[in-house]
Design a protein around this motif. Sequence first.
Motif, PDB file in Angstrom:
ATOM      1  N   ILE A 183      40.065  41.210  42.029  1.00 44.34           N
ATOM      2  CA  ILE A 183      39.439  40.188  42.877  1.00 44.34           C
ATOM      3  C   ILE A 183      38.513  39.327  42.031  1.00 44.34           C
ATOM      4  O   ILE A 183      37.571  39.835  41.426  1.00 44.34           O
ATOM      5  CB  ILE A 183      38.591  40.829  44.004  1.00 44.34           C
ATOM      6  CG1 ILE A 183      39.420  41.856  44.790  1.00 44.34           C
ATOM      7  CG2 ILE A 183      38.037  39.753  44.933  1.00 44.34           C
ATOM      8  CD1 ILE A 183      38.582  42.735  45.708  1.00 44.34           C
ATOM      9  N   ASN A 184      38.787  38.048  41.984  1.00 45.17           N
ATOM     10  CA  ASN A 184      37.873  37.134  41.314  1.00 45.17           C
ATOM     11  C   ASN A 184      37.148  36.328  42.393  1.00 45.17           C
ATOM     12  O   ASN A 184      37.708  35.392  42.958  1.00 45.17           O
ATOM     13  CB  ASN A 184      38.619  36.219  40.343  1.00 45.17           C
ATOM     14  CG  ASN A 184      37.669  35.438  39.457  1.00 45.17           C
ATOM     15  OD1 ASN A 184      36.534  35.169  39.847  1.00 45.17           O
ATOM     16  ND2 ASN A 184      38.132  35.099  38.255  1.00 45.17           N
ATOM     17  N   PHE A 185      35.914  36.747  42.694  1.00 51.05           N
ATOM     18  CA  PHE A 185      35.144  36.081  43.747  1.00 51.05           C
ATOM     19  C   PHE A 185      34.711  34.680  43.319  1.00 51.05           C
ATOM     20  O   PHE A 185      34.365  33.860  44.157  1.00 51.05           O
ATOM     21  CB  PHE A 185      33.913  36.921  44.118  1.00 51.05           C
ATOM     22  CG  PHE A 185      34.239  38.137  44.944  1.00 51.05           C
ATOM     23  CD1 PHE A 185      34.474  38.035  46.309  1.00 51.05           C
ATOM     24  CD2 PHE A 185      34.315  39.387  44.351  1.00 51.05           C
ATOM     25  CE1 PHE A 185      34.773  39.159  47.069  1.00 51.05           C
ATOM     26  CE2 PHE A 185      34.609  40.519  45.106  1.00 51.05           C
ATOM     27  CZ  PHE A 185      34.843  40.406  46.467  1.00 51.05           C
ATOM     28  N   SER A 186      34.717  34.425  41.999  1.00 48.96           N
ATOM     29  CA  SER A 186      34.337  33.090  41.528  1.00 48.96           C
ATOM     30  C   SER A 186      35.476  32.104  41.719  1.00 48.96           C
ATOM     31  O   SER A 186      35.291  31.003  42.229  1.00 48.96           O
ATOM     32  CB  SER A 186      33.955  33.135  40.048  1.00 48.96           C
ATOM     33  OG  SER A 186      32.995  34.130  39.821  1.00 48.96           O
ATOM     34  N   SER A 187      36.673  32.522  41.320  1.00 51.68           N
ATOM     35  CA  SER A 187      37.803  31.600  41.431  1.00 51.68           C
ATOM     36  C   SER A 187      38.539  31.770  42.765  1.00 51.68           C
ATOM     37  O   SER A 187      39.494  31.056  43.040  1.00 51.68           O
ATOM     38  CB  SER A 187      38.782  31.823  40.277  1.00 51.68           C
ATOM     39  OG  SER A 187      39.254  33.144  40.282  1.00 51.68           O
ATOM     40  N   GLN A 188      38.082  32.757  43.600  1.00 57.59           N
ATOM     41  CA  GLN A 188      38.704  32.992  44.920  1.00 57.59           C
ATOM     42  C   GLN A 188      40.190  33.298  44.766  1.00 57.59           C
ATOM     43  O   GLN A 188      41.047  32.646  45.369  1.00 57.59           O
ATOM     44  CB  GLN A 188      38.500  31.783  45.841  1.00 57.59           C
ATOM     45  CG  GLN A 188      37.040  31.429  46.083  1.00 57.59           C
ATOM     46  CD  GLN A 188      36.466  32.109  47.309  1.00 57.59           C
ATOM     47  OE1 GLN A 188      36.929  31.918  48.415  1.00 57.59           O
ATOM     48  NE2 GLN A 188      35.463  32.958  47.100  1.00 57.59           N
ATOM     49  N   GLY A 216      31.694  37.721  41.155  1.00 55.37           N
ATOM     50  CA  GLY A 216      32.313  37.736  39.842  1.00 55.37           C
ATOM     51  C   GLY A 216      33.739  38.275  39.900  1.00 55.37           C
ATOM     52  O   GLY A 216      34.416  38.195  40.925  1.00 55.37           O
ATOM     53  N   HIS A 217      34.173  38.837  38.794  1.00 57.24           N
ATOM     54  CA  HIS A 217      35.539  39.354  38.694  1.00 57.24           C
ATOM     55  C   HIS A 217      35.480  40.874  38.693  1.00 57.24           C
ATOM     56  O   HIS A 217      34.941  41.470  37.768  1.00 57.24           O
ATOM     57  CB  HIS A 217      36.178  38.827  37.403  1.00 57.24           C
ATOM     58  CG  HIS A 217      37.668  38.974  37.379  1.00 57.24           C
ATOM     59  ND1 HIS A 217      38.431  38.613  36.297  1.00 57.24           N
ATOM     60  CD2 HIS A 217      38.545  39.437  38.313  1.00 57.24           C
ATOM     61  CE1 HIS A 217      39.714  38.851  36.567  1.00 57.24           C
ATOM     62  NE2 HIS A 217      39.800  39.348  37.784  1.00 57.24           N
ATOM     63  N   VAL A 218      35.994  41.483  39.718  1.00 52.32           N
ATOM     64  CA  VAL A 218      35.870  42.939  39.871  1.00 52.32           C
ATOM     65  C   VAL A 218      37.230  43.570  40.192  1.00 52.32           C
ATOM     66  O   VAL A 218      38.170  42.881  40.604  1.00 52.32           O
ATOM     67  CB  VAL A 218      34.862  43.308  40.984  1.00 52.32           C
ATOM     68  CG1 VAL A 218      33.454  42.902  40.584  1.00 52.32           C
ATOM     69  CG2 VAL A 218      35.247  42.662  42.305  1.00 52.32           C
TER      70      VAL A 218
HETATM   71  C1  LIG Z   1      37.265  34.159  37.417  1.00 52.28           C
HETATM   72  O1  LIG Z   1      36.983  32.904  37.954  1.00 52.28           O
HETATM   73  C2  LIG Z   1      36.131  32.129  37.183  1.00 52.28           C
HETATM   74  C3  LIG Z   1      35.839  30.869  37.946  1.00 52.28           C
HETATM   75  O2  LIG Z   1      37.013  30.153  38.219  1.00 52.28           O
HETATM   76  C4  LIG Z   1      36.757  31.833  35.832  1.00 52.28           C
HETATM   77  O3  LIG Z   1      35.858  31.093  35.024  1.00 52.28           O
HETATM   78  C5  LIG Z   1      37.082  33.118  35.165  1.00 52.28           C
HETATM   79  O4  LIG Z   1      37.775  32.872  33.977  1.00 52.28           O
HETATM   80  C6  LIG Z   1      37.901  33.994  36.055  1.00 52.28           C
HETATM   81  N1  LIG Z   1      38.056  35.250  35.389  1.00 52.28           N
HETATM   82  C7  LIG Z   1      39.205  35.674  34.961  1.00 52.28           C
HETATM   83  C8  LIG Z   1      39.142  36.902  34.156  1.00 52.28           C
HETATM   84  O5  LIG Z   1      40.260  35.131  35.222  1.00 52.28           O
END
Ligand SMILES: *[C@@H]1O[C@H](CO)[C@@H](O)[C@H](O)[C@H]1NC(C)=O
Length: 368
Positions: free
Chosen positions: A185-190, A109-111
């Motif tokens: 660090i956004n592990f989802s969006s890398q 996630g976003h940490v």
């Molecule tokens: C983190 O990445 C995810 C996946 O791309 C995205 O949906 C989300 O908005 C991002 N979070 C932030 C706070 O940017």
Amino acid sequence: MLKLALVQALAGSALAGTILWDGRFNEFSSSTDLNNWSWSNQVGPYQYYIHGSGPVTQYVNLSPSYKNPADTVSNQGVKISIDKTAYWNGQNMRRTELIPQTSAAINSGHVYYHFSVKRTSTNAPRSDLEHQVNFFESHFTELKYGLLSGASGTSDPTLKWCVSGQTKWSVTFDPDVWHNVAYDINFSSQTVAFWHSTGSDPLVQTAGPFSVGTSSNGADWHLGVLRLPMNSDLNSADVEDWYFSGVYIESGSLNTQIGSGGTQTTTSTTTTTSPTTSRTTTTSSRTTTTSSRTTTTSSRTTTTSSRTTTTSSRTTTTTTTTTTSTTTSGGALQSQWGQCGGIGWTGPTACAPPASCSALNPYYSQCL
Ligand SMILES: *[C@@H]1O[C@H](CO)[C@@H](O)[C@H](O)[C@H]1NC(C)=O
Ligand SMILES: *[C@@H]1O[C@H](CO)[C@@H](O)[C@H](O)[C@H]1NC(C)=O
């Protein structure tokens, strides 16, 4: 009335982060509490095994005077030291590092990884040697200090935020100034970004976001310092002290305030500022780094290859170390984060799925 209260509650929770892991040492009576942790008894907030042969108080000490005074949530800060005994596991890098002991989702996630860092004029870190500070094993986000390995010149007094070895932002590391940091660090969006302030000022985003492979197994962030060796100088009597406080990992919204981690609401005005001056610094330091990367010196060989032992022994100490020393190329599969190639490497060259072998430089390939 009820509706208004609900709206306020939602707004509050959206602005205040959730603390996933707390490394602020508030429950410690002294640094010897770190000895509570062992591979067979993994208790407390920190793993403590990357250090020299001396007692814990030679490398780690706690005191109220070691924290950022603006941080009223922390009772004390930590002084992390490296000296001529701070060689771990037969390596030639001086290292004292603590690793979060947690099963919390600090790698998804976003940490935000929060900490403050300072040096003083006493036992000042050497500006002629590269230091990796509060780094991940795969180096996708970290601080560095001193002359980077392979860079020209004789010293570099800046503290740098680096993404995969490339400097994205830097500041002169003056004594007695607390630098507050959040690794975004956004592990989802890398993606990774960097937040910074000094003293009691709220954090401001100063660099990023940048796309990068944000791989972490959740136990490979190192609070502390690793100093690359100058091979002629392994027995140098110098001692370095590094000060850290306010260490915690947060998810949800970033808490930009210093010393009130995750408990208060913040306004969004402070979180969106990106000063033009910092942007300028970013661009120029990036150029410097690119050139230094291409002129890697051979002294790096020992450094990087011995780092493997670190990485692999981290996850499964006994097993992986044995594998590394007994198998030949093409034999066993290297585990994630382990070395899988590079000049002089004689260990496994294939990675256990889903990791694959990635060349970081001529001397070091890693299972990522
Ligand atoms: C983190 O990445 C995810 C996946 O791309 C995205 O949906 C989300 O908005 C991002 N979070 C932030 C706070 O940017
Ligand atoms: C370490 O162990 C001692 C003795 O059991 C205990 O009193 C102390 O609270 C522990 N320290 C931490 C940080 O958990």
